[in-house]
Design a protein around this motif. Structure first.
Motif, mmCIF file in Angstrom:
data_model
loop_
_atom_site.group_PDB
_atom_site.id
_atom_site.type_symbol
_atom_site.label_atom_id
_atom_site.label_comp_id
_atom_site.label_asym_id
_atom_site.label_seq_id
_atom_site.Cartn_x
_atom_site.Cartn_y
_atom_site.Cartn_z
ATOM 1 N N PRO A 47 0.817 -1.224 0.000
ATOM 2 C CA PRO A 47 0.000 0.000 0.000
ATOM 3 C C PRO A 47 0.847 1.270 0.000
ATOM 4 C CG PRO A 47 -0.863 -1.552 1.587
ATOM 5 C CD PRO A 47 0.432 -2.115 1.103
ATOM 6 N N ALA A 48 1.984 1.244 0.678
ATOM 7 C CA ALA A 48 2.854 2.427 0.682
ATOM 8 C C ALA A 48 3.426 2.680 -0.707
ATOM 9 C CB ALA A 48 3.981 2.257 1.697
ATOM 10 N N LEU A 49 3.784 1.619 -1.420
ATOM 11 C CA LEU A 49 4.312 1.808 -2.774
ATOM 12 C C LEU A 49 3.226 2.259 -3.753
ATOM 13 C CD1 LEU A 49 6.792 -1.178 -3.131
ATOM 14 C CD2 LEU A 49 7.320 1.244 -2.875
ATOM 15 N N PHE A 50 1.995 1.762 -3.571
ATOM 16 C CA PHE A 50 0.907 2.191 -4.452
ATOM 17 C C PHE A 50 0.545 3.651 -4.248
ATOM 18 C CE2 PHE A 50 -0.647 -2.401 -4.740
ATOM 19 C CZ PHE A 50 -0.063 -2.576 -5.975
ATOM 20 N N THR A 51 0.808 4.192 -3.066
ATOM 21 C CA THR A 51 0.487 5.598 -2.799
ATOM 22 C C THR A 51 1.713 6.499 -2.873
ATOM 23 O OG1 THR A 51 0.701 5.200 -0.430
ATOM 24 C CG2 THR A 51 -1.511 5.052 -1.367
ATOM 25 N N ALA A 52 2.816 5.975 -3.351
ATOM 26 C CA ALA A 52 4.034 6.785 -3.499
ATOM 27 C C ALA A 52 3.836 7.789 -4.621
ATOM 28 C CB ALA A 52 5.224 5.881 -3.804
ATOM 29 N N PRO A 53 4.393 8.920 -4.597
ATOM 30 C CA PRO A 53 5.336 9.519 -3.653
ATOM 31 C C PRO A 53 4.681 10.255 -2.498
ATOM 32 C CG PRO A 53 5.171 10.941 -5.546
ATOM 33 C CD PRO A 53 4.275 9.743 -5.809
ATOM 34 N N SER A 54 3.344 10.350 -2.492
ATOM 35 C CA SER A 54 2.685 11.085 -1.401
ATOM 36 C C SER A 54 2.911 10.420 -0.051
ATOM 37 C CB SER A 54 1.186 11.187 -1.665
ATOM 38 O OG SER A 54 0.947 11.896 -2.847
ATOM 39 N N SER A 55 2.915 9.096 -0.011
ATOM 40 C CA SER A 55 3.104 8.417 1.271
ATOM 41 C C SER A 55 4.521 8.600 1.798
ATOM 42 C CB SER A 55 2.788 6.927 1.138
ATOM 43 O OG SER A 55 3.689 6.304 0.245
ATOM 44 N N PHE A 56 5.469 8.842 0.911
ATOM 45 C CA PHE A 56 6.833 9.066 1.374
ATOM 46 C C PHE A 56 6.963 10.404 2.088
ATOM 47 C CE2 PHE A 56 8.398 6.252 -2.311
ATOM 48 C CZ PHE A 56 8.077 5.115 -1.580
ATOM 49 N N ALA A 57 5.998 11.269 1.927
ATOM 50 C CA ALA A 57 6.004 12.544 2.650
ATOM 51 C C ALA A 57 5.206 12.455 3.949
ATOM 52 C CB ALA A 57 5.433 13.651 1.771
ATOM 53 N N THR A 58 4.149 11.615 3.985
ATOM 54 C CA THR A 58 3.289 11.564 5.165
ATOM 55 C C THR A 58 3.732 10.541 6.200
ATOM 56 O OG1 THR A 58 1.801 10.054 4.001
ATOM 57 C CG2 THR A 58 1.252 12.393 3.938
ATOM 58 N N LEU A 59 4.215 9.391 5.779
ATOM 59 C CA LEU A 59 4.594 8.358 6.743
ATOM 60 C C LEU A 59 5.787 8.739 7.624
ATOM 61 C CD1 LEU A 59 3.951 5.118 4.677
ATOM 62 C CD2 LEU A 59 2.607 6.029 6.560
ATOM 63 N N PRO A 60 6.833 9.381 7.097
ATOM 64 C CA PRO A 60 7.926 9.789 7.999
ATOM 65 C C PRO A 60 7.507 10.826 9.040
ATOM 66 C CG PRO A 60 8.721 9.699 5.766
ATOM 67 C CD PRO A 60 7.232 9.530 5.708
ATOM 68 N N ALA A 61 6.414 11.533 8.795
ATOM 69 C CA ALA A 61 5.932 12.486 9.799
ATOM 70 C C ALA A 61 5.551 11.767 11.087
ATOM 71 C CB ALA A 61 4.739 13.264 9.249
ATOM 72 N N GLY A 62 5.025 10.548 10.984
ATOM 73 C CA GLY A 62 4.701 9.766 12.175
ATOM 74 C C GLY A 62 5.930 9.388 12.962
ATOM 75 N N MET A 63 6.997 9.086 12.260
ATOM 76 C CA MET A 63 8.242 8.748 12.957
ATOM 77 C C MET A 63 8.813 9.976 13.676
ATOM 78 S SD MET A 63 10.012 6.279 10.204
ATOM 79 C CE MET A 63 9.065 4.970 9.466
ATOM 80 N N LEU A 64 8.620 11.142 13.084
ATOM 81 C CA LEU A 64 9.077 12.362 13.744
ATOM 82 C C LEU A 64 8.224 12.690 14.972
ATOM 83 C CD1 LEU A 64 9.830 14.657 10.680
ATOM 84 C CD2 LEU A 64 11.483 13.554 12.191
ATOM 85 N N LEU A 65 6.912 12.444 14.873
ATOM 86 C CA LEU A 65 6.017 12.761 15.985
ATOM 87 C C LEU A 65 6.181 11.811 17.158
ATOM 88 C CD1 LEU A 65 2.750 13.643 14.050
ATOM 89 C CD2 LEU A 65 4.202 15.193 15.326
ATOM 90 N N TRP A 66 6.382 10.519 16.877
ATOM 91 C CA TRP A 66 6.450 9.526 17.941
ATOM 92 C C TRP A 66 7.879 9.145 18.309
ATOM 93 C CZ3 TRP A 66 2.060 9.943 15.121
ATOM 94 C CH2 TRP A 66 0.868 9.974 15.840
ATOM 95 N N GLY A 67 8.839 9.725 17.690
ATOM 96 C CA GLY A 67 10.235 9.490 18.045
ATOM 97 C C GLY A 67 10.695 8.069 17.749
ATOM 98 N N GLU A 68 11.311 7.450 18.737
ATOM 99 C CA GLU A 68 11.871 6.114 18.564
ATOM 100 C C GLU A 68 10.798 5.047 18.419
ATOM 101 O OE1 GLU A 68 15.114 5.065 18.364
ATOM 102 O OE2 GLU A 68 15.616 7.185 18.183
ATOM 103 N N SER A 69 9.657 5.225 19.069
ATOM 104 C CA SER A 69 8.612 4.202 19.013
ATOM 105 C C SER A 69 7.897 4.237 17.668
ATOM 106 C CB SER A 69 7.605 4.408 20.140
ATOM 107 O OG SER A 69 6.909 5.619 19.950
ATOM 108 N N LYS A 70 7.268 3.150 17.352
ATOM 109 C CA LYS A 70 6.545 3.016 16.084
ATOM 110 C C LYS A 70 5.253 3.830 16.149
ATOM 111 C CE LYS A 70 4.454 -0.859 14.227
ATOM 112 N NZ LYS A 70 4.401 -2.289 13.986
ATOM 113 N N PRO A 71 4.876 4.528 15.055
ATOM 114 C CA PRO A 71 3.617 5.279 15.069
ATOM 115 C C PRO A 71 2.434 4.327 15.223
ATOM 116 C CG PRO A 71 4.920 5.843 13.136
ATOM 117 C CD PRO A 71 5.605 4.718 13.813
ATOM 118 N N PRO A 72 1.340 4.786 15.828
ATOM 119 C CA PRO A 72 0.171 3.913 15.978
ATOM 120 C C PRO A 72 -0.435 3.563 14.618
ATOM 121 C CG PRO A 72 -0.268 6.108 16.850
ATOM 122 C CD PRO A 72 1.153 6.079 16.441
#
Length: 111
Positions: A47-72
Motif C-alpha cells: 500500500p505504501a508503494l501504491f500511494t508513493a510519492p505522497s506516502s513518502f512525505a506523510t509516513l515519515p511524519a509519524g516517525m518524527l512525531l512519535w520518536g523512537e517508538s513506532k507510530p500507531p
C-alpha cells in the motif's frame, strides 16, 4: 475550485476509480494478512508503494512525531488514505486535462 470539482477529480472518473480500487484492495489484503496470518512481514510495503510519492512525505511524519517508538496503526492507515486521496486527485486532474484535448492557444493566428 469548489467542493463538487474536488469530489469529481478525486472519485468520479475512471482513472481515480481504478486507482482507489487497487489501493483499497492492497490495504484490505494487508489488513487480512496482518490479522489472520502468522507473520505479516513486509505486507504493508505494497500500500505504501501504491500511494508513493505522497506516502513518502506523510509516513515519515509519524516517525518524527512519535520518536523512537513506532507510530500507531491509526496514524499509518490515515496517512496512507490521505496519500491515496492526493494521488487520486492528481490522476483526476490529469484525466480531465487529457479529456479536454488539444485546443488552440488564444492569440493571433499564423497564416
Amino acid at each position: 475550485m469548489n467542493k463538487r470539482t474536488l469530489i469529481r477529480l478525486a472519485f468520479a472518473n475512471p482513472a481515480s476509480a481504478v486507482y482507489l480500487t487497487v489501493v483499497a484492495g492492497a490495504m484490505a489484503v494487508a489488513t487480512g494478512v496482518s490479522l489472520f496470518g502468522q507473520d505479516p512481514g513486509f505486507i504493508w510495503v505494497w500500500p505504501a508503494l501504491f500511494t508513493a510519492p505522497s506516502s513518502f512525505a506523510t509516513l515519515p511524519a509519524g516517525m518524527l512525531l512519535w520518536g523512537e517508538s513506532k507510530p500507531p496503526l491509526w496514524f499509518s492507515v490515515g496517512a496512507l488514505v490521505a496519500a491515496a486521496l492526493v494521488q487520486s486527485m492528481a490522476l483526476g486532474a490529469l484525466w480531465a486535462a487529457l479529456r479536454r484535448g488539444r485546443r488552440p492557444l488564444p492569440g493571433p493566428r499564423n497564416g
